[in-house]
Design an enzyme around this catalytic site. Structure first.
Site, short mmCIF file in Angstrom:
data_model
loop_
_atom_site.label_atom_id
_atom_site.label_comp_id
_atom_site.label_asym_id
_atom_site.label_seq_id
_atom_site.Cartn_x
_atom_site.Cartn_y
_atom_site.Cartn_z
N ARG A 82 29.06 49.22 -74.62
CA ARG A 82 28.50 48.77 -73.34
C ARG A 82 29.59 48.61 -72.28
NH1 ARG A 82 26.73 47.37 -69.29
NH2 ARG A 82 25.20 45.72 -68.87
N ARG A 129 16.15 41.67 -81.04
CA ARG A 129 17.38 41.92 -80.26
C ARG A 129 18.60 42.04 -81.18
NH1 ARG A 129 17.81 41.05 -74.79
NH2 ARG A 129 15.85 40.55 -73.82
N ASP A 155 14.49 49.29 -73.81
CA ASP A 155 14.11 48.05 -73.15
C ASP A 155 12.66 48.14 -72.71
OD1 ASP A 155 15.66 45.47 -72.16
OD2 ASP A 155 14.12 45.94 -70.69
N TYR A 174 7.71 40.93 -64.50
CA TYR A 174 8.96 41.48 -63.94
C TYR A 174 8.69 42.26 -62.66
CZ TYR A 174 11.55 39.79 -67.88
OH TYR A 174 12.14 38.96 -68.79
N ARG A 219 24.58 41.93 -77.30
CA ARG A 219 25.91 41.51 -76.84
C ARG A 219 26.66 40.61 -77.81
NH1 ARG A 219 23.60 39.50 -71.41
NH2 ARG A 219 21.91 39.33 -72.92
O1 CP3 Z 1 15.86 44.36 -80.41
C1 CP3 Z 1 16.67 45.30 -80.24
O2 CP3 Z 1 17.79 45.35 -80.79
C2 CP3 Z 1 16.21 46.46 -79.40
C3 CP3 Z 1 16.54 46.41 -78.03
C4 CP3 Z 1 15.81 45.50 -77.04
C5 CP3 Z 1 16.43 45.13 -75.82
N1 CP3 Z 1 15.52 44.50 -75.06
C6 CP3 Z 1 17.82 45.45 -75.44
C7 CP3 Z 1 18.47 44.67 -74.36
C8 CP3 Z 1 14.52 44.98 -77.03
C9 CP3 Z 1 13.44 45.03 -78.11
C10 CP3 Z 1 14.34 44.37 -75.77
C11 CP3 Z 1 13.07 43.75 -75.35
C12 CP3 Z 1 13.02 43.02 -74.08
N2 CP3 Z 1 13.64 43.32 -72.89
C13 CP3 Z 1 12.17 41.89 -73.87
C14 CP3 Z 1 11.22 41.31 -74.88
C15 CP3 Z 1 11.92 40.45 -75.88
C16 CP3 Z 1 12.47 39.17 -75.32
O3 CP3 Z 1 13.68 38.94 -75.52
O4 CP3 Z 1 11.72 38.39 -74.74
C17 CP3 Z 1 12.37 41.49 -72.54
C18 CP3 Z 1 11.70 40.30 -71.86
C19 CP3 Z 1 13.28 42.40 -71.93
C20 CP3 Z 1 13.76 42.41 -70.53
C21 CP3 Z 1 15.22 42.19 -70.44
N3 CP3 Z 1 16.17 43.11 -70.83
C22 CP3 Z 1 15.89 41.03 -69.97
C23 CP3 Z 1 15.21 39.77 -69.48
C24 CP3 Z 1 17.26 41.27 -70.08
C25 CP3 Z 1 18.40 40.39 -69.59
C26 CP3 Z 1 18.55 39.14 -70.30
C27 CP3 Z 1 19.12 39.33 -71.69
O5 CP3 Z 1 18.57 38.78 -72.64
O6 CP3 Z 1 20.13 39.98 -71.77
C28 CP3 Z 1 17.41 42.55 -70.67
C29 CP3 Z 1 18.69 43.22 -71.01
C30 CP3 Z 1 18.88 43.69 -72.41
N4 CP3 Z 1 17.95 44.35 -73.15
C31 CP3 Z 1 20.09 43.59 -73.15
C32 CP3 Z 1 19.83 44.22 -74.39
C33 CP3 Z 1 20.81 44.41 -75.52
C34 CP3 Z 1 21.42 43.01 -72.67
C35 CP3 Z 1 21.88 43.77 -71.50
C36 CP3 Z 1 23.33 44.15 -71.47
O7 CP3 Z 1 23.86 44.85 -72.35
O8 CP3 Z 1 23.93 43.79 -70.45
#
Ligand code: CP3
Length: 346
Positions: free
Chosen positions: A38, A25, A74, A149, A29
């Protein structure tokens, strides 16, 4: 050796000039540059706009000095392509929950290269933007985590609907997991064909199952995905939370690299997995410490990893939004500084 080669060399278990590092990640944010983009775009519009997805991917590499890029997308993106209704809210993802056989049967087994071509276009733009400085990682969610999910309709604490389906209607659960495995395998292949040089599978919620149930509902699908991609000459990394209870099963998946959470000692992991390269595993909340205390914790992870080749430094889970960007940068520089090998006299 340079940033262009050290991450992939470590994934192959080869010696490197210093320990490669990237952060799960890493685009997100905690970065003011991400917040600025964003602030003007919804989350999925950002994922769907190659120029913007490429920009946030590249910003993370530039700001942190990491040894790999990970495409900004994502794990939920391919689910939208399958027909799931997914939204991102301030409290995380919200989906229209699939709870029965009819809903599972309605999911489409798509070809992501056709249905979400914007991911592959973003990968091509990142590749051009990186100009060979570091390799790019493609990724997907593991079938069990994606199913969680879809069936829960979002995040969950105890996963009652998913586990209800697994244990009370295993036939429907297997149909769902099988469809997800097919789409995940195709999505990973398409990302490699678009230019990704490594692939990572995220099984973030693996820890909800014991080894017996993980062997039934996760392992066969993960093995199938890895074996379907065996012709691709790119390292396949498997990340999960639940290393302490499931490591014996994770070893059977056949991934090239195991990425482990922070609840295990890397020395113990290395003793168990032999020569398989290992990625991890700093507790992401250690980044809230001041820099001298953080450095001491980084040293502990490096000491546990030992001197054998095949360690990629990472967090044990994604970086948190509350992290100070300067501490993330400090971590990357500290890993490089603390592991720099003296140059051979010549
Ligand atoms: O790693 C990176 O920089 C690449 C981008 C990436 C995102 N999500 C961007 C994101 C990757 C590799 C993911 C994977 C992801 N997404 C996982 C597996 C890794 C982990 O953290 O367990 C999961 C479970 C998700 C599902 C998901 N997406 C959730 C549960 C959420 C909300 C909670 C949170 O952590 O923010 C997201 C949103 C998300 N995905 C954001 C980002 C940057 C934040 C959203 C925003 O900008 O509002």
């Amino acid at each position: 050796m340079t940033r262009a080669t050290r991450f992939l060399a470590a994934c192959r278990g080869e010696a490197t000039d210093c320990t490669p590092v990237w952060l799960m990640r890493q685009a997100g944010r905690y970065q003011p540059s991400y917040q600025a983009i964003r602030g003007k775009t919804s989350f999925f519009t950002l994922c769907q706009t190659p120029e913007l997805a490429a920009k946030v991917t590249l910003n993370a590499v530039e700001e942190l000095g990491v040894d790999a890029a990970i495409i900004f997308s994502d794990i939920l993106v391919p689910l939208q392509a399958m027909g799931a209704k997914v939204e991102m809210t301030g409290a995380g993802p919200k989906l229209e929950a699939l709870r029965d056989r009819a809903a599972v049967d309605a999911l489409r087994v798509v070809e992501p290269a056709q249905e979400v071509p914007y991911v592959m276009e973003a990968i091509r733009q990142v590749k051009a933007g990186l100009a060979g400085v570091v390799p790019q990682i493609g990724f997907a969610g593991a079938p069990l985590t994606l199913a969680s999910y879809l069936v829960e309709g979002g995040g969950s604490k105890s996963f009652p609907y998913l586990k209800g389906m697994l244990f009370a209607d295993p036939e429907t659960a297997h149909v769902l997991l099988d469809k997800l495995a097919t789409v995940v395998s195709r999505h990973l292949r398409a990302q490699a064909e678009a230019g990704c040089e490594a692939l990572q599978l995220f099984d973030s919620w693996a820890s909800i199952l014991n080894p017996r149930d993980y062997r039934e509902f996760a392992l066969p699908y993960l093995q199938r995905i890895i074996s379907e991609l065996s012709d691709l000459d790119v390292p396949k990394i498997f990340f999960a939370q639940g290393t302490a209870s499931l490591l014996d099963v994770f070893v059977e998946i056949g991934a090239d690299v195991l990425s482990v959470d922070w609840c295990v000692d890397l020395h113990a992991v290395r003793a168990k997995v032999g020569e398989t390269p290992v990625q991890g595993n700093l507790d992401p909340t250690y980044l809230f410490m001041d820099q001298p205390a953080l450095e001491a914790r980084i040293r502990e992870v490096l000491d546990q990893a030992g001197d054998a080749p095949g360690h990629i430094f990472n967090l044990g889970h994604g970086i948190l939004p509350q992290t100070k960007p300067e501490n993330a940068r400090f971590l990357v520089d500290a890993v490089h500084r603390l592991t720099q090998k003296p140059r051979a006299e010549g």
